[in-house]
Design a protein around this motif. Structure first.
Motif, PDB file in Angstrom:
ATOM      1  N   ILE A 159       0.820  -1.207   0.000  1.00 32.35           N
ATOM      2  CA  ILE A 159       0.000   0.000   0.000  1.00 32.35           C
ATOM      3  C   ILE A 159       0.858   1.263   0.000  1.00 32.35           C
ATOM      4  N   GLY A 160       2.129   1.151   0.418  1.00 38.43           N
ATOM      5  CA  GLY A 160       3.009   2.325   0.434  1.00 38.43           C
ATOM      6  C   GLY A 160       4.451   1.902   0.612  1.00 38.43           C
ATOM      7  N   ALA A 161       5.367   2.813   0.324  1.00 33.18           N
ATOM      8  CA  ALA A 161       6.796   2.554   0.522  1.00 33.18           C
ATOM      9  C   ALA A 161       7.495   3.886   0.758  1.00 33.18           C
ATOM     10  N   GLU A 162       8.512   3.840   1.593  1.00 31.52           N
ATOM     11  CA  GLU A 162       9.298   5.042   1.881  1.00 31.52           C
ATOM     12  C   GLU A 162      10.771   4.743   1.659  1.00 31.52           C
ATOM     13  N   ARG A 163      11.427   5.648   0.951  1.00 28.44           N
ATOM     14  CA  ARG A 163      12.868   5.533   0.810  1.00 28.44           C
ATOM     15  C   ARG A 163      13.504   6.195   2.026  1.00 28.44           C
ATOM     16  N   LEU A 164      14.262   5.418   2.793  1.00 28.73           N
ATOM     17  CA  LEU A 164      14.874   5.953   4.002  1.00 28.73           C
ATOM     18  C   LEU A 164      16.121   6.771   3.662  1.00 28.73           C
ATOM     19  N   TYR A 165      16.417   7.721   4.504  1.00 26.71           N
ATOM     20  CA  TYR A 165      17.612   8.548   4.339  1.00 26.71           C
ATOM     21  C   TYR A 165      18.404   8.549   5.637  1.00 26.71           C
ATOM     22  N   ALA A 166      19.589   9.125   5.606  1.00 28.87           N
ATOM     23  CA  ALA A 166      20.433   9.223   6.791  1.00 28.87           C
ATOM     24  C   ALA A 166      20.454  10.658   7.288  1.00 28.87           C
ATOM     25  N   VAL A 167      20.709  10.811   8.576  1.00 26.95           N
ATOM     26  CA  VAL A 167      20.857  12.132   9.187  1.00 26.95           C
ATOM     27  C   VAL A 167      22.291  12.255   9.698  1.00 26.95           C
ATOM     28  N   ALA A 168      22.916  13.390   9.406  1.00 27.27           N
ATOM     29  CA  ALA A 168      24.323  13.575   9.754  1.00 27.27           C
ATOM     30  C   ALA A 168      24.550  14.975  10.307  1.00 27.27           C
ATOM     31  N   LYS A 169      25.704  15.155  10.936  1.00 27.88           N
ATOM     32  CA  LYS A 169      26.086  16.482  11.409  1.00 27.88           C
ATOM     33  C   LYS A 169      26.468  17.362  10.225  1.00 27.88           C
ATOM     34  N   GLN A 244      10.472  10.168   9.389  1.00 27.73           N
ATOM     35  CA  GLN A 244      10.627  10.624   8.009  1.00 27.73           C
ATOM     36  C   GLN A 244      10.182  12.068   7.802  1.00 27.73           C
ATOM     37  N   THR A 245       9.144  12.493   8.494  1.00 30.56           N
ATOM     38  CA  THR A 245       8.606  13.840   8.271  1.00 30.56           C
ATOM     39  C   THR A 245       8.958  14.817   9.387  1.00 30.56           C
ATOM     40  N   THR A 246       9.779  14.380  10.341  1.00 25.59           N
ATOM     41  CA  THR A 246      10.160  15.274  11.444  1.00 25.59           C
ATOM     42  C   THR A 246      11.182  16.295  10.963  1.00 25.59           C
ATOM     43  N   PRO A 247      10.944  17.594  11.189  1.00 24.04           N
ATOM     44  CA  PRO A 247      11.927  18.612  10.770  1.00 24.04           C
ATOM     45  C   PRO A 247      13.260  18.404  11.478  1.00 24.04           C
ATOM     46  N   LEU A 248      14.350  18.604  10.739  1.00 27.63           N
ATOM     47  CA  LEU A 248      15.673  18.441  11.320  1.00 27.63           C
ATOM     48  C   LEU A 248      16.118  19.714  12.041  1.00 27.63           C
ATOM     49  N   PRO A 249      16.852  19.576  13.138  1.00 26.52           N
ATOM     50  CA  PRO A 249      17.468  20.748  13.778  1.00 26.52           C
ATOM     51  C   PRO A 249      18.447  21.415  12.812  1.00 26.52           C
ATOM     52  N   PRO A 250      18.723  22.682  12.990  1.00 28.79           N
ATOM     53  CA  PRO A 250      19.577  23.407  12.034  1.00 28.79           C
ATOM     54  C   PRO A 250      21.008  22.897  11.945  1.00 28.79           C
ATOM     55  N   ILE A 257      20.704   7.972   0.936  1.00 22.73           N
ATOM     56  CA  ILE A 257      21.444   6.716   0.979  1.00 22.73           C
ATOM     57  C   ILE A 257      21.423   6.082  -0.413  1.00 22.73           C
ATOM     58  N   VAL A 258      22.588   5.701  -0.883  1.00 27.79           N
ATOM     59  CA  VAL A 258      22.713   5.051  -2.200  1.00 27.79           C
ATOM     60  C   VAL A 258      23.545   3.785  -2.049  1.00 27.79           C
ATOM     61  N   ALA A 259      23.560   3.025  -3.133  1.00 29.09           N
ATOM     62  CA  ALA A 259      24.398   1.816  -3.221  1.00 29.09           C
ATOM     63  C   ALA A 259      24.212   0.873  -2.042  1.00 29.09           C
ATOM     64  N   PRO A 260      23.017   0.397  -1.764  1.00 24.59           N
ATOM     65  CA  PRO A 260      21.771   0.601  -2.515  1.00 24.59           C
ATOM     66  C   PRO A 260      20.883   1.689  -1.903  1.00 24.59           C
ATOM     67  N   LYS A 261      19.795   2.017  -2.618  1.00 26.25           N
ATOM     68  CA  LYS A 261      18.741   2.846  -2.052  1.00 26.25           C
ATOM     69  C   LYS A 261      17.916   1.965  -1.113  1.00 26.25           C
ATOM     70  N   LEU A 293       6.245   1.373  -6.581  1.00 28.98           N
ATOM     71  CA  LEU A 293       6.766   2.508  -5.789  1.00 28.98           C
ATOM     72  C   LEU A 293       8.295   2.550  -5.748  1.00 28.98           C
ATOM     73  N   GLY A 294       8.933   1.966  -6.747  1.00 23.24           N
ATOM     74  CA  GLY A 294      10.396   2.023  -6.834  1.00 23.24           C
ATOM     75  C   GLY A 294      11.115   0.898  -6.137  1.00 23.24           C
ATOM     76  N   ILE A 295      10.393   0.024  -5.432  1.00 26.94           N
ATOM     77  CA  ILE A 295      11.072  -0.976  -4.611  1.00 26.94           C
ATOM     78  C   ILE A 295      11.685  -2.113  -5.419  1.00 26.94           C
ATOM     79  N   HIS A 296      11.327  -2.214  -6.696  1.00 27.71           N
ATOM     80  CA  HIS A 296      11.890  -3.277  -7.525  1.00 27.71           C
ATOM     81  C   HIS A 296      12.956  -2.754  -8.484  1.00 27.71           C
ATOM     82  N   ALA A 297      13.403  -1.532  -8.299  1.00 28.24           N
ATOM     83  CA  ALA A 297      14.485  -0.993  -9.121  1.00 28.24           C
ATOM     84  C   ALA A 297      15.777  -1.766  -8.844  1.00 28.24           C
TER      85      ALA A 297
END
Length: 312
Positions: A159-169, A244-250, A257-261, A293-297
């Motif tokens: 029903i849905g998919a989210e591409r995860l990302y990383a948070v860094a300094k 995923q939708t939480t605003p990041l601190p400044p 994230i790549v290799a893989p997504k 939703l891109g999950i089979h790329a």
């Protein structure tokens, strides 16, 4: 035309298909003379003769042949209307649970097929899947593995998919390079009551991609405590679906994230032996046209036991 009844139209179709009043009467479970009278009444109300008939044969007139496909279509629409009305008239709502994500168009998708009640208890994926299995919920949007489905006796559709990302300094959010999955860390929490599904996912992500698994005990998978972990760690930290939708601190930045997504899937789950039309119609309404939703790329990653990875 105001006197024409759907019942008479069904009689017309039956006679047209049998081309014999006796056989049509038997099929309709009515007396032959009554059927003949109803057809004559229909012809009178429509103002056309539908059949040429004598003692030996019955055949459609040109007018009857021309009206037959339109009559069938009208009866099909009437039957569809009746089915939809029956689904909406049930005294029990379809109970839908979720974790933290629902389709934005859920109400409009389901309005014509069921009265969907969104359950107020927002719980982790493994809890919501178990509640569907024990009958506390009819449906749930959650993350499940193929093993979960077999163990609990559930079916699932994407029903849905989210591409995860990383948070860094880093405060420069304009020029932020991508990061390979192997150069990230992923948090695994000791609190299995809250984070069982995430922990299973995170540990497989680490094993499959070379990301580091960082074990914690402070519930910092999301929220301010997660940001504190990012500040303490040298490597970018994989963000969970709950953040995923939480605003990041400044002072922090998002890095793709790549290799893989890396993807997280949301399944709509229901019991294997569910036979209520309203529940099954809700599944179809919510999952129709979703796509992959891109999950089979080729460069996408899912856990090996993700039911939608297996389907791909």
């Amino acid at each position: 035309m105001a006197r024409v009844e759907l019942r008479q139209l069904r009689y017309f179709v039956a006679v047209a298909e049998e081309l014999n009043f006796g056989r049509a009467a038997d099929r309709l479970h009515i007396a032959g003379p009554s059927l003949s009278q109803q057809i004559k009444a229909l012809e009178r109300d429509l103002g056309v003769q539908l059949f040429d008939r004598d003692r030996r044969s019955v055949s459609l007139t040109p007018a009857g042949a021309g009206l037959l496909p339109h009559t069938r279509a009208l009866l099909e629409r009437a039957d569809d209307l009746k089915r939809r009305a029956g689904q909406l008239s049930g005294s029990q709502s379809v109970r839908l649970g979720y974790v933290n994500w629902l389709p934005s168009d859920l109400s409009s998708r389901t309005a014509m097929v069921a009265r969907v009640h969104i359950d107020a208890w927002v719980a982790p994926s493994h809890t919501q899947a178990s509640r569907v299995a024990d009958g506390s919920l009819d449906l749930a949007v959650c993350w499940v593995s193929a093993g979960d489905l077999k163990r609990l006796g559930l079916h699932a559709r994407l029903i849905g998919a989210e591409r995860l990302y990383a948070v860094a300094k880093g405060g420069d959010s304009v020029h932020v390079p991508d990061v390979a999955a192997r150069n990230t860390d992923v948090l695994v929490d000791d609190d299995v009551t809250s984070w069982t599904s995430w922990n299973v996912y995170a540990e497989e992500l680490a094993a499959a991609t070379g990301a580091g698994a960082v074990h914690i005990s402070d519930g910092a998978i999301t929220g301010p405590a997660f940001f504190d972990h990012v500040r303490r760690c040298r490597r970018p930290i994989v963000n969970s679906p709950k953040g995923q939708t939480t605003p990041l601190p400044p002072d922090l930045v998002r890095r793709e994230i790549v290799a893989p997504k890396v993807y997280w899937t949301w399944s709509l789950v229901w019991r294997e032996h569910e036979d209520r039309a309203s529940v099954l119609a809700t599944v179809d309404a919510l999952c129709e046209g979703v796509g992959d939703l891109g999950i089979h790329a080729p460069d996408a990653w899912l856990p090996a036991d993700d039911p939608h990875a297996l389907a791909g």
